[in-house]
Design a protein around this motif. Structure first.
Motif, PDB file in Angstrom:
ATOM      1  N   THR A   1      67.247  70.040 -47.323  1.00 25.16           N
ATOM      2  CA  THR A   1      66.831  70.393 -45.969  1.00 25.16           C
ATOM      3  C   THR A   1      65.325  70.651 -45.916  1.00 25.16           C
ATOM      4  O   THR A   1      64.638  70.242 -44.977  1.00 25.16           O
ATOM      5  CB  THR A   1      67.613  71.626 -45.480  1.00 25.16           C
ATOM      6  OG1 THR A   1      68.990  71.284 -45.456  1.00 25.16           O
ATOM      7  CG2 THR A   1      67.167  72.061 -44.111  1.00 25.16           C
TER       8      THR A   1
ATOM      9  N   GLN B   1      72.350  69.480 -39.017  1.00 25.69           N
ATOM     10  CA  GLN B   1      73.667  69.731 -39.559  1.00 25.69           C
ATOM     11  C   GLN B   1      74.584  70.468 -38.585  1.00 25.69           C
ATOM     12  O   GLN B   1      75.736  70.116 -38.416  1.00 25.69           O
ATOM     13  CB  GLN B   1      73.472  70.585 -40.819  1.00 25.69           C
ATOM     14  CG  GLN B   1      74.739  71.015 -41.509  1.00 25.69           C
ATOM     15  CD  GLN B   1      74.415  71.722 -42.815  1.00 25.69           C
ATOM     16  OE1 GLN B   1      73.295  72.172 -43.024  1.00 25.69           O
ATOM     17  NE2 GLN B   1      75.376  71.791 -43.695  1.00 25.69           N
TER      18      GLN B   1
ATOM     19  N   ASP C   1      70.272  65.224 -41.322  1.00 25.10           N
ATOM     20  CA  ASP C   1      70.526  66.238 -42.343  1.00 25.10           C
ATOM     21  C   ASP C   1      71.984  66.699 -42.268  1.00 25.10           C
ATOM     22  O   ASP C   1      72.339  67.516 -41.439  1.00 25.10           O
ATOM     23  CB  ASP C   1      69.566  67.411 -42.133  1.00 25.10           C
ATOM     24  CG  ASP C   1      69.645  68.429 -43.254  1.00 25.10           C
ATOM     25  OD1 ASP C   1      70.450  68.219 -44.184  1.00 25.10           O
ATOM     26  OD2 ASP C   1      68.908  69.421 -43.202  1.00 25.10           O
ATOM     27  N   GLU C   2      72.806  66.177 -43.139  1.00 20.08           N
ATOM     28  CA  GLU C   2      74.233  66.503 -43.187  1.00 20.08           C
ATOM     29  C   GLU C   2      74.873  66.490 -41.802  1.00 20.08           C
ATOM     30  O   GLU C   2      75.462  67.485 -41.376  1.00 20.08           O
ATOM     31  CB  GLU C   2      74.433  67.882 -43.841  1.00 20.08           C
ATOM     32  CG  GLU C   2      73.732  67.971 -45.182  1.00 20.08           C
ATOM     33  CD  GLU C   2      74.434  68.896 -46.149  1.00 20.08           C
ATOM     34  OE1 GLU C   2      75.672  68.984 -46.077  1.00 20.08           O
ATOM     35  OE2 GLU C   2      73.740  69.508 -46.985  1.00 20.08           O
TER      36      GLU C   2
HETATM   37 MG    MG Z   1      70.554  71.884 -46.092  1.00 23.52          MG
END
Ligand code: MG
Ligand code: ATP
Lengths: 267, 339, 280
Positions: free
Chosen positions: A51, A97, A179-180
């Motif tokens: 991240t 995320q 990001d995810e």
């Molecule tokens: Mg992360």
């Protein structure tokens, strides 16, 4: 294929503790490059610095040292003033995320989408904006009339993640840092979200940097995989190279932990 | 770069803030009368000369004192410089109404009375308030707490002087207690038994009004702190291993008293300014009442003197409380020691 | 609008608002109904309450009810002026400090600290020593109270803003090209709006109390009628020690009611919104 993003010796050190300082090396002299049109994955366990890397590329946190170059411009040195920044974010944007905290609870979905017009240089009238927003929502399989006037807490996590991707369809950046994007939504909805990323690349030609802790997922969607461990990139290659011939101990552990089921439920 | 002990850095920072605040306050005090159109200070000095003293000799000496002190004929920056130097030397000039006594003498005359009233009242309310707060916290949500909480909030919300007014009205109606002064008009301050009894008799009502109103604040903040402490793991632990509620209570009291000590330092610093009105209501012969008469008499020198004293105590109390906090709080202390 | 209906289901909120609005109505409409001039001499001084003068007559032969109604009006105005100034300053400086950070933050924090330490009483003392008594009106007193009471609230707004700035949606806003001003106005302010309302309520009542305090000490209002001026006159003529309660009890009672009602409103706002928004 030409390189659009180049990262050299990127590092981020956090200082924590108010009186007695302790240093955390979140990202440790990372170098890599991203080529136009590819899907590149950054895989690593929790706390490995994924991240932090993403946020530095998105120009949200300042690196301790190192260089990030987008289209030949150093994003921390060559971008000056509002219009340069808007140009950058028009071309490089992100999906986060957490579909819950990425929305201001007091805003409607319409406000969320319209805000992205800040990045546009062209002056658009209200009707054009509305049309573009609606088209973008339709692209991700949402019915505009059903979501535009809702507030985020009236939508499910999966719907919110779709709205975030619709925002990318609206902005049409060259590079997306995701990001995810699927880790916090229901397993049954993941595939749908992943398909949207493929659609993004097919229809707009977006380059995608996909961040995940899930090697199986990375294998399934990527052209290239980078493995991150304790702030360093320890391995890089095509999915097959990584899976068939892992060089690093850590990568082997990651591969072992992939459930055997994985491949079957993806297809 | 040499590493400086962070505790010293911290103290220096707080000291800096204190000096800056004093500087800002005294600059305001210096500048305001001089920049208001028509220079009211000059007008005022002239007025004072005409009104205050009756015999011509006294007028002359007051005039000389004021001219010496203010130097109004000199450029502004010189006046300012002089003003600061005087303040730093503690030279607050001479009172106009009590000429030729100095402001310092007059303050010294009234301050002990104020302290005799404030310090016991605030410390008593601190102790009782902390106990009440712990009791409310330990019975959170139960009947005791439901009664105590609004009561404490009402006490905290009512200014001390309103309490004072009602107590005086009550005293007048019932004649149980004298309604004003610190002692009977016929008594002469001394350490005799009869004077002390007389003083205490007068003391009860102003004491009560300060005690009760500050009780609310202590009770509420203690309740909040104790509720936080109660939610900590070690409190569950205490309960599990069967420590008696009485013991838990005294333990809790000691734990939570820490931040309250800091509060005590601040409140004591503010109290002199905060109890001015209470003193006025009770005609209690302390700083507050003296200030009131100075304002009524427009004795500018005295007003300025009280200003400096009040701001000084407040600043000092703030500073001391910050230092106590850093020294007393174990977490902060460990952090320093660990360097 | 469901928020309002929700709030109206909280007894504390309803009670507080009802009491407060009643007092506001007394101040606004009262003088129009009870048409007695607060400055005219209407009878012998210290006449106790009677049907013709429901709250009696004061030390200067004036009708106390008329004084009270105008006093409420004056005090509410002082409260509004002071709370408006203090809220504006604290909200502006607190959010700017948090969002801009760095030197801006440091400077604002030091200034706010200085203003926390310097009480309005001291500033008023200086002003009172020089300004001609006629000049001390509602606006001046409100202004002085306002500019000396923003410090603590600015810190409150700053720390709330800081915690909101950690949110992901702020990062999203930045990625959408939102300016810092837009982040303050469109992201932060709506989220802390319940806190803004609550702080306005608390600033309002503390300003009213402060005015009374300043005026009793003799450095406050001289020109317009306020609750403070009524009590000042009562104190000046030693009404309390003479047991003349009707000039003392009504204004202090109104003060306490204003405090209690706004306190109830403020805590019910806080209790209602804090858990909901998580970030607040
Ligand atoms: Mg992360
Ligand atoms: N603001 C911060 N202050 C201090 N340390 C931080 C901060 N942000 C991240 N870190 C630390 O930096 C390291 C890397 O964090 P990062 O969030 O980049 O990891 P990640 O790979 O994204 O992990 P996850 O899978 O949990 O999201 C962690 O050890 C984390 O604790």
């Amino acid at each position: 294929m030409s390189t659009i993003l180049e990262v050299k010796n990127l590092a981020k050190i956090y200082e924590i503790g108010y009186i007695r300082k302790r240093q955390i090396v979140a990202v440790d002299k990372v170098s890599f490059s991203v080529k136009k049109g590819e899907i590149i994955s950054l895989v690593g366990e929790s706390g490995s610095g994924k991240t932090t890397t993403a946020r530095m590329i998105l120009r949200l946190i300042k690196p301790t040292s190192g260089v990030i170059k987008f289209m030949g411009r150093d994003i921390w040195r060559d971008l000056r003033g509002g219009s340069d920044l808007r140009w950058y974010w028009r071309n490089v944007n992100g999906v986060f995320q957490d579909p819950f905290s990425s929305f201001n609870p007091t805003h409607r979905i319409r406000d969320f989408m319209y805000r992205a017009f800040n990045l546009f240089n062209e002056k658009l009238d209200r009707d054009t904006k509305e049309r573009l927003v609606r088209e973008a929502l339709q692209m991700v399989g949402l019915i505009p009339d059903e979501v535009l006037n809702r507030r985020p807490f009236e939508l499910s996590g999966g719907m919110r993640q779709r709205v975030m991707i619709a925002r990318i369809f609206l902005i049409r950046p060259m590079l997306v840092i995701a990001d995810e994007p699927t880790s916090m939504i229901d397993a049954t909805l993941r595939l749908g979200i992943l398909r949207l990323f493929s659609k993004l690349r097919e229809e707009i030609g977006t380059t995608i940097m996909f961040i995940t802790h899930d090697m199986g997922l990375a294998y399934y969607i990527s052209d290239r995989i980078m493995v991150m461990y304790r702030g360093k990139i320890i391995e890089e290659g095509t999915p097959d190279e990584i899976v068939n011939n892992p060089k690093h101990e850590y990568t082997r552990n990651l591969l072992d932990s992939i459930p055997k089921l994985y491949t079957s439920w993806f297809k | 770069m040499p590493k400086i002990n962070p505790f010293i850095v911290f103290i220096l920072k707080r000291l800096g803030i204190m000096v800056l605040s004093f500087f800002v306050a005294s600059t305001i005090m210096f500048l305001l009368p001089r920049i208001i159109p028509g220079n009211p200070l000059a007008v005022k000095v002239y007025q004072i000369l005409q009104q205050s003293a009756s015999n011509p000799e006294m007028i002359k000496s007051v005039e000389k004192m004021l001219m010496d002190y203010f130097k109004l004929d000199r450029p502004l920056y010189e006046q300012y410089f002089d003003f600061l130097i005087n303040l730093l030397h503690g030279d607050l000039g001479k009172s106009i109404t009590y000429f030729p006594r100095t402001v310092n003498e007059i303050v010294a005359m009234y301050l002990p009375w104020t302290l005799a009233l404030l310090v016991p009242a605030i410390i008593a309310s601190w102790i009782v308030g902390n106990y009440v707060g712990v009791i409310a916290a330990m019975n959170r949500g139960k009947a005791v707490d439901k009664v105590l909480l609004p009561l404490l909030a009402a006490l905290q919300g009512t200014p001390a002087y309103v309490f004072g007014m009602y107590l005086v009205l009550l005293a007048v109606a019932t004649k149980w207690f004298p309604a004003s002064g610190a002692y009977s008009p016929t008594a002469i301050p001394s350490l005799s038994w009869s004077f002390i009894v007389d003083y205490l008799h007068h003391y009860i009502l102003p004491f009560l009004s300060i005690f009760l109103t500050s009780l609310g604040g202590w009770g509420l903040s203690m309740r909040n702190i104790a509720i936080q402490e109660l939610s900590m793991d070690y409190m569950d632990y205490a309960r599990v291993i069967g420590i008696s509620p009485r013991k838990t209570q005294s333990y809790l009291f000691r734990l939570s008293a820490l931040p309250q000590i800091v509060g005590l330092a601040i409140v004591l610093g503010w109290s002199v300014a905060g109890s001015i009105i209470t003193e006025i209501i009770f005609a209690y012969p302390g700083i507050g009442t003296a200030l009131w008469s100075a304002i009524q008499a427009q004795d500018y020198m005295l007003i300025q003197g009280y200003f400096v004293i009040l701001i000084g105590t407040i600043l000092l109390a703030n500073f001391i409380s910050e230092i106590i906090f850093a020294v007393v709080d174990p977490r902060v202390r460990y952090a320093y020691a660990g360097e | 609008m469901s928020i309002l209906t929700d709030l109206f289901r909280i007894p504390k909120f309803v009670a507080g608002l009802a009491i407060f609005l009643t007092i506001v109505a007394l101040g606004l409409v009262g003088p129009l109904i009870y048409r007695v001039s607060p400055t005219d001499i209407v009878g012998p001084r210290y006449t106790p309450p009677s049907p013709s003068h429901p709250l009696g007559i004061d030390a200067l032969g004036r009708d106390v009810l008329a004084q009270l109604l105008y006093g409420i009006r004056g005090s509410l105005l002082v409260g509004a002026v002071a709370a408006g100034i203090a809220l504006g300053l604290s909200l502006f400086l607190g959010t700017i400090a948090a969002v801009f950070g760095g030197l801006v933050d440091k400077v604002i924090m030091v200034i706010s600290e200085v203003f926390i330490i310097i009480p309005s009483l001291l500033l008023m003392m200086v002003l009172a020593a020089y300004l001609s008594p006629g000049a001390r009106n509602i606006w001046l007193v409100g202004f002085v109270i306002g500019i000396t009471s923003w410090g603590g609230w600015a810190r409150g707004f700053r720390s709330r803003t800081m915690s909101i700035l950690q949110s992901e949606f702020i990062k999203m806003a930045i990625l959408s090209g939102a300016s810092r001003v837009s982040i303050i106005l469109r992201d932060i302010v709506p989220i802390i709006s319940p806190y803004i309302l609550a702080s306005f309520a608390m600033l309002f009542t503390s300003a009213i109390t402060a005015e009374v305090g300043l005026t009793i000490v003799g450095v406050g209002m001289t020109k317009d009628i306020t609750l403070g001026l009524i009590l000042y006159i009562a104190q000046l003529y030693a009404n309390i020690t003479q047991g003349i309660w009707w000039t003392v009890v009504p204004p202090t009672l109104v003060m306490i009611l204003i405090y209690l009602s706004l306190y109830l409103v403020a805590i019910s706002l806080d209790e209602y919104f804090s858990p909901k928004l998580g970030t607040a």
